[in-house]
Write a protein that holds these residues in place. Structure first.
Motif, PDB file in Angstrom:
ATOM      1  N   UNK A 151       0.831  -1.209   0.000  1.00 61.08           N
ATOM      2  CA  UNK A 151       0.000   0.000   0.000  1.00 61.08           C
ATOM      3  C   UNK A 151       0.865   1.258   0.000  1.00 61.08           C
ATOM      4  N   UNK A 152       1.958   1.233   0.784  1.00 58.51           N
ATOM      5  CA  UNK A 152       2.858   2.392   0.830  1.00 58.51           C
ATOM      6  C   UNK A 152       3.527   2.616  -0.532  1.00 58.51           C
ATOM      7  N   UNK A 153       3.884   1.550  -1.195  1.00 51.70           N
ATOM      8  CA  UNK A 153       4.484   1.697  -2.531  1.00 51.70           C
ATOM      9  C   UNK A 153       3.512   2.321  -3.525  1.00 51.70           C
ATOM     10  N   UNK A 154       2.249   1.967  -3.389  1.00 45.78           N
ATOM     11  CA  UNK A 154       1.234   2.560  -4.274  1.00 45.78           C
ATOM     12  C   UNK A 154       1.106   4.057  -4.006  1.00 45.78           C
ATOM     13  N   UNK A 155       1.110   4.439  -2.733  1.00 38.00           N
ATOM     14  CA  UNK A 155       1.048   5.868  -2.394  1.00 38.00           C
ATOM     15  C   UNK A 155       2.265   6.613  -2.960  1.00 38.00           C
ATOM     16  N   UNK A 156       3.430   6.017  -2.830  1.00 36.90           N
ATOM     17  CA  UNK A 156       4.635   6.674  -3.330  1.00 36.90           C
ATOM     18  C   UNK A 156       4.615   6.826  -4.850  1.00 36.90           C
ATOM     19  N   UNK A 157       4.081   5.829  -5.529  1.00 35.93           N
ATOM     20  CA  UNK A 157       4.007   5.915  -6.992  1.00 35.93           C
ATOM     21  C   UNK A 157       2.997   6.979  -7.430  1.00 35.93           C
ATOM     22  N   UNK A 158       1.857   7.030  -6.755  1.00 36.37           N
ATOM     23  CA  UNK A 158       0.792   7.961  -7.149  1.00 36.37           C
ATOM     24  C   UNK A 158       1.149   9.394  -6.800  1.00 36.37           C
ATOM     25  N   UNK A 159       2.040   9.597  -5.831  1.00 35.18           N
ATOM     26  CA  UNK A 159       2.343  10.958  -5.372  1.00 35.18           C
ATOM     27  C   UNK A 159       2.884  11.842  -6.483  1.00 35.18           C
ATOM     28  N   UNK A 160       3.582  11.276  -7.449  1.00 32.62           N
ATOM     29  CA  UNK A 160       4.176  12.090  -8.511  1.00 32.62           C
ATOM     30  C   UNK A 160       3.128  12.700  -9.441  1.00 32.62           C
ATOM     31  N   UNK A 161       1.894  12.205  -9.391  1.00 32.68           N
ATOM     32  CA  UNK A 161       0.836  12.730 -10.249  1.00 32.68           C
ATOM     33  C   UNK A 161      -0.179  13.581  -9.486  1.00 32.68           C
ATOM     34  N   UNK A 162       0.021  13.781  -8.200  1.00 32.85           N
ATOM     35  CA  UNK A 162      -0.956  14.489  -7.362  1.00 32.85           C
ATOM     36  C   UNK A 162      -0.337  15.764  -6.802  1.00 32.85           C
ATOM     37  N   UNK A 163      -0.934  16.875  -7.116  1.00 31.16           N
ATOM     38  CA  UNK A 163      -0.462  18.162  -6.616  1.00 31.16           C
ATOM     39  C   UNK A 163      -0.901  18.358  -5.169  1.00 31.16           C
ATOM     40  N   UNK A 164      -0.006  18.806  -4.293  1.00 29.48           N
ATOM     41  CA  UNK A 164      -0.409  19.044  -2.900  1.00 29.48           C
ATOM     42  C   UNK A 164      -1.471  20.127  -2.758  1.00 29.48           C
ATOM     43  N   UNK A 165      -1.589  21.004  -3.738  1.00 30.09           N
ATOM     44  CA  UNK A 165      -2.580  22.064  -3.668  1.00 30.09           C
ATOM     45  C   UNK A 165      -3.948  21.592  -4.161  1.00 30.09           C
ATOM     46  N   UNK A 166      -3.981  20.849  -5.255  1.00 34.29           N
ATOM     47  CA  UNK A 166      -5.250  20.456  -5.859  1.00 34.29           C
ATOM     48  C   UNK A 166      -5.750  19.097  -5.381  1.00 34.29           C
ATOM     49  N   UNK A 167      -4.851  18.194  -5.042  1.00 30.21           N
ATOM     50  CA  UNK A 167      -5.235  16.831  -4.655  1.00 30.21           C
ATOM     51  C   UNK A 167      -4.965  16.612  -3.169  1.00 30.21           C
TER      52      UNK A 167
END
Length: 388
Positions: A231-247
């Motif tokens: 689950x942590x690996x999935x979060x780390x992979x998805x983080x590169x496509x998610x903006x901290x401001x919008x997502x």
């Protein structure tokens, strides 16, 4: 009588809107007239006369998809199911997608209701014909109907293969919804662990804007199964496509996950990834292509905005006086237009008016003082030494 073709008709006549033919001679190609004739026969005529009118519609080729559906429904009301199926097929020979889509849907649904699982090979052959010609805009409904038939009367594995084909056949904007349906059916029929492969395929094929929901769903599945590292690996992979401001919902979910299942090191790593992603999105926001295009503005537009004539080009220089160019009252340097049709005036007359006669006069000796007496041939350094 109006629906009967005239005996003497131009051989070149093909279109009912051909104005070279008299109205009386092309009236028999009117779809509205034929539809009214068919309705009249249904209400006042016999079964045979009504079928004859509908068959004439096919022969004259003035039939529409809705009339095909009406004819098939009329035959089904009188329990002539095979004739109704032949009517569907005759209509499909005349129309292509997207006009054939409602005929295909009605045909397949009525066939399934009639035969259910008795003639599976014939039903599959019909479905394959339909999906081979279908467009991307109509593919979703057709493939879902095909997969539902296989689940009810065929093989579950075959139904999953059809859903896999559907994910590739639909439009890009519908691909995420199709993968969601595919994952749900696989989890229900084969278990949640079998859905991992579908998640991996979906993440590879979906566009970046649709990755966040599917990845959050995948991470939640792994968390429920106790696979914390996955689950942590999935979060780390998805983080590169998610903006901290919008997502923010993604980052809040990851933060809650680390608080519940992580430790100090994993939480610190999450913060480090967040800072790097902030820098990544800040760079993207500062250097978009449209901002770069705006900086390369046309000089003519700049001149018009500043009140300078279009023919003049502004030259950005710290000191326009040193460049030898003319300047206006605002201190903006200009250079003549390169327009070949422009008339160039001679400025020699203006230069003659500005000439001032300067006469040279000798400098008085008193200006030099004592240095003028006896030290004319000495340099400044020698005179300075003598004074000392």
């Amino acid at each position: 009588k109006a629906c009967v073709a005239p005996n003497r008709l131009k051989s070149s006549y093909k279109d009912k809107d051909d104005e070279s033919v008299e109205v009386q001679k092309r009236l028999y190609k009117s779809t509205k007239l034929w539809a009214f004739y068919a309705d009249l026969e249904e209400n006042l005529g016999t079964f045979d006369t009504t079928c004859s009118v509908y068959e004439s519609l096919f022969d004259v080729k003035v039939i529409s998809p809705q009339i095909v559906l009406n004819y098939a429904a009329y035959l089904e009301e009188h329990k002539h199911f095979e004739k109704a199926f032949r009517a569907y097929e005759k209509g499909l020979d005349l129309f292509n997608f997207p006009h054939a889509f409602p005929i295909w849907i009605a045909y397949l649904k009525r066939f399934i209701v009639r035969y259910k699982g008795e003639k599976k090979e014939r039903a599959r052959d019909l479905f394959e014909q339909a999906v081979s010609k279908i467009t991307k805009a109509n593919a979703r409904k057709m493939y879902l109907l095909y997969a539902k038939y296989e689940e009810d009367y065929g093989l579950s594995r075959r139904a999953m293969d059809i859903l896999d084909r559907a994910c590739k056949a639909v439009e890009v904007k519908e691909r995420a919804a199709m993968y969601s349906i595919y994952i749900s059916r696989v989890a229900k029929l084969f278990g949640v662990t079998k859905s991992r492969e579908i998640y991996h395929v979906a993440i590879r094929n979906l566009p970046e804007k649709d990755l966040k929901p599917i990845c959050l769903r995948y991470a939640d599945l792994e968390k429920k199964l106790g696979e914390i590292d996955r689950a942590r690996s999935i979060y780390q992979y998805t983080a590169q496509y998610c903006s901290p401001e919008k997502d923010r919902d993604f980052w809040d979910a990851w933060k809650e996950f680390e608080v519940s299942h992580g430790n100090e090191d994993t939480y610190t790593e999450m913060l480090r990834v967040r800072r790097s992603v902030v820098g990544q999105f800040a760079t993207v926001q500062l250097l978009p292509t449209d901002v770069i295009a705006k900086t390369e503005e046309d000089p003519k537009k700049k001149n018009q905005r500043k009140g300078v004539p279009v023919g003049d080009v502004i030259v950005e220089d710290n000191d326009p006086k040193d460049s030898g160019e003319k300047t206006d009252d605002s201190g903006v340097a200009k250079k003549p237009s390169t327009n070949q049709e422009e008339i160039e005036f001679d400025d020699e007359d203006d230069d003659d008016d500005d000439i001032i006669d300067v006469q040279e006069k000798p400098v008085p000796a008193a200006v030099f003082g004592a240095a003028a007496v006896g030290d004319k041939n000495l340099g400044a350094k020698e005179r300075f030494k003598r004074k000392q």
